[in-house]
Write a protein that holds these residues in place. Sequence first.
Motif, PDB file in Angstrom:
ATOM      1  N   GLU A 135      -6.275  -2.818   0.101  1.00  0.00           N
ATOM      2  CA  GLU A 135      -6.385  -1.395   0.426  1.00  0.00           C
ATOM      3  C   GLU A 135      -7.522  -1.144   1.406  1.00  0.00           C
ATOM      4  OE1 GLU A 135      -4.523   0.621  -3.591  1.00  0.00           O
ATOM      5  OE2 GLU A 135      -6.669   0.203  -3.558  1.00  0.00           O
ATOM      6  N   ARG A 172      -7.367  -4.088  -4.359  1.00  0.00           N
ATOM      7  CA  ARG A 172      -8.421  -3.230  -3.782  1.00  0.00           C
ATOM      8  C   ARG A 172      -8.872  -3.766  -2.425  1.00  0.00           C
ATOM      9  NH1 ARG A 172      -6.650   0.646  -6.262  1.00  0.00           N
ATOM     10  NH2 ARG A 172      -7.426   1.142  -8.333  1.00  0.00           N
ATOM     11  N   VAL A 176      -6.250   2.299   3.346  1.00  0.00           N
ATOM     12  CA  VAL A 176      -5.404   3.179   2.538  1.00  0.00           C
ATOM     13  C   VAL A 176      -6.183   4.446   2.196  1.00  0.00           C
ATOM     14  CG1 VAL A 176      -4.296   3.390   0.281  1.00  0.00           C
ATOM     15  CG2 VAL A 176      -4.022   1.313   1.601  1.00  0.00           C
ATOM     16  N   PRO A 188      -5.948   5.195  -2.803  1.00  0.00           N
ATOM     17  CA  PRO A 188      -5.748   3.959  -3.564  1.00  0.00           C
ATOM     18  C   PRO A 188      -4.804   4.180  -4.746  1.00  0.00           C
ATOM     19  CG  PRO A 188      -8.068   4.305  -3.140  1.00  0.00           C
ATOM     20  CD  PRO A 188      -7.364   5.560  -2.728  1.00  0.00           C
ATOM     21  N   THR A 189      -4.031   3.163  -5.067  1.00  0.00           N
ATOM     22  CA  THR A 189      -3.116   3.222  -6.187  1.00  0.00           C
ATOM     23  C   THR A 189      -3.886   3.239  -7.498  1.00  0.00           C
ATOM     24  OG1 THR A 189      -1.519   1.935  -4.907  1.00  0.00           O
ATOM     25  CG2 THR A 189      -1.162   2.040  -7.281  1.00  0.00           C
ATOM     26  N   PRO A 236       0.819  -1.218   0.000  1.00  0.00           N
ATOM     27  CA  PRO A 236       0.000   0.000   0.000  1.00  0.00           C
ATOM     28  C   PRO A 236       0.857   1.274   0.000  1.00  0.00           C
ATOM     29  CG  PRO A 236      -0.892  -1.587   1.537  1.00  0.00           C
ATOM     30  CD  PRO A 236       0.437  -2.132   1.066  1.00  0.00           C
ATOM     31  N   GLU A 237       0.478   2.187  -0.874  1.00  0.00           N
ATOM     32  CA  GLU A 237       1.096   3.508  -1.016  1.00  0.00           C
ATOM     33  C   GLU A 237       2.565   3.462  -1.446  1.00  0.00           C
ATOM     34  OE1 GLU A 237      -0.099   6.388   1.893  1.00  0.00           O
ATOM     35  OE2 GLU A 237      -1.946   5.307   2.269  1.00  0.00           O
TER      36      GLU A 237
END
Length: 70
Positions: A57, A54, A62, A65-66, A29-30
């Motif tokens: 996340e 997802r 998160v 989200p990416t 994440p991130e």
Amino acid sequence: VLCQCLLKKQGYTCEVAHHGLEALDKYKPEKFDFILMDIAMPELNGIEVTKRIRELEKQTNVLHPTFIIG
């Protein structure tokens, strides 16, 4: 390979996964600004990897989200 070369010329650091499970293992994440996702990867396809990212996340709350580009 072409995308990787173009992104590196723009100053980005790139990582490549050769199959869906490797992509999922690399995800943190991130960590990534964005992900270029191939829909037809072996072992896990891009749609399944995206769903799992997802879900991770959501589990880790998160904030941003990416971006996943398929």
